[in-house]
Design an enzyme around this catalytic site. Structure first.
Site, mmCIF file in Angstrom:
data_model
loop_
_atom_site.group_PDB
_atom_site.id
_atom_site.type_symbol
_atom_site.label_atom_id
_atom_site.label_comp_id
_atom_site.label_asym_id
_atom_site.label_seq_id
_atom_site.Cartn_x
_atom_site.Cartn_y
_atom_site.Cartn_z
ATOM 1 N N ASN A 140 0.820 -1.220 0.000
ATOM 2 C CA ASN A 140 0.000 0.000 0.000
ATOM 3 C C ASN A 140 0.851 1.267 0.000
ATOM 4 O OD1 ASN A 140 0.988 -0.255 2.645
ATOM 5 N ND2 ASN A 140 -0.736 0.899 3.484
ATOM 6 N N ASP A 146 -2.858 9.324 9.651
ATOM 7 C CA ASP A 146 -3.652 10.533 9.876
ATOM 8 C C ASP A 146 -3.258 11.207 11.187
ATOM 9 O OD1 ASP A 146 -5.155 10.207 7.556
ATOM 10 O OD2 ASP A 146 -6.592 8.892 8.565
ATOM 11 N N TYR A 149 -4.660 9.591 14.280
ATOM 12 C CA TYR A 149 -4.119 8.299 14.716
ATOM 13 C C TYR A 149 -2.977 8.581 15.691
ATOM 14 C CZ TYR A 149 -2.620 3.389 14.224
ATOM 15 O OH TYR A 149 -2.301 2.068 14.454
ATOM 16 N N PHE A 157 2.664 0.216 11.879
ATOM 17 C CA PHE A 157 3.158 -1.045 11.334
ATOM 18 C C PHE A 157 3.637 -0.846 9.899
ATOM 19 C CE2 PHE A 157 0.359 -2.247 14.741
ATOM 20 C CZ PHE A 157 0.919 -3.396 15.287
#
Length: 207
Positions: A140, A146, A149, A157
């Protein structure tokens, strides 16, 4: 503020090389590096020898006050992160030993939770040597962290997909991150025409 022989500027008790000084960008924190013997700096007059001739000119770097990233580590012995002078990214390391078979996937703990400066998000990407050293890539890529977070349990991770049998040891630097300003508030407007000329669609500039 007066010009000196080294083409810098003297302001109070500091000398700033002109290439690194912007009068309008404030506030600044001052970092100094001395590579010679002691010398005197006099406001408005420039540099005068003090206790001996300097081996090289002093370097005063005017830098803006940095944004702050708060970091909570998973363990007392988790590898600490730091911003190096070269480059604009910060390295992150695996916080666990991982063995993967070809074709396997695992979220590798990086051992940190972070609180970003207001208005920023973090982008995570593999280091340039990650695939060469371990044969893993980040499906990804880039990963996005964000601003929200930011809790104690919001550990970051690295999503690793193995293209060959491999072992990553705890402390190995496998990825890197930088902070980027968030997208401003936008409004989505539906239209029938964009009024711009067509380029020809995907691949229009050739293969």
């Amino acid at each position: 503020m007066s010009k000196t022989l080294n083409d810098g500027f003297v302001d109070d008790n500091f000398i700033f090389p002109s290439s690194q000084f912007e009068e309008t960008a404030k506030p600044y924190s001052v970092e100094s590096v001395f590579t010679g013997n002691m010398f005197g700096i006099f406001p408005g007059f420039g540099i005068f020898p003090g206790f001996g001739e300097p081996k090289s000119m002093p370097m005063y770097k005017a830098v803006p006050n940095p944004e702050k990233i708060y970091v909570k580590y998973s363990h007392a012995d988790t590898k600490r992160i730091e911003k190096i002078e070269q480059g604009d990214w910060i390295d992150l390391s695996a916080d666990e030993d991982v063995t993967l078979k070809e074709g396997e996937f695992k979220l590798i703990s990086l051992g940190i939770a972070i609180k970003l400066p207001k208005g920023y998000e973090a982008h995570i990407a593999p280091r340039g040597s990650t695939f060469k050293n371990w044969g893993i890539f980040q499906p990804n890529s880039p990963g996005i962290v964000d601003e929200s977070y930011s809790g104690d349990d919001d550990i970051i991770f690295f999503p690793a997909y193995a293209t060959r049998d491999t072992t990553i040891e705890r402390g190995n630097r496998i990825c890197q991150f930088r902070i980027v300003k968030k997208m401003p508030e936008v409004k989505i407007i539906e239209v029938n025409y964009l009024t711009n000329p067509n380029r020809g669609g995907h691949g229009s500039t050739g293969v």
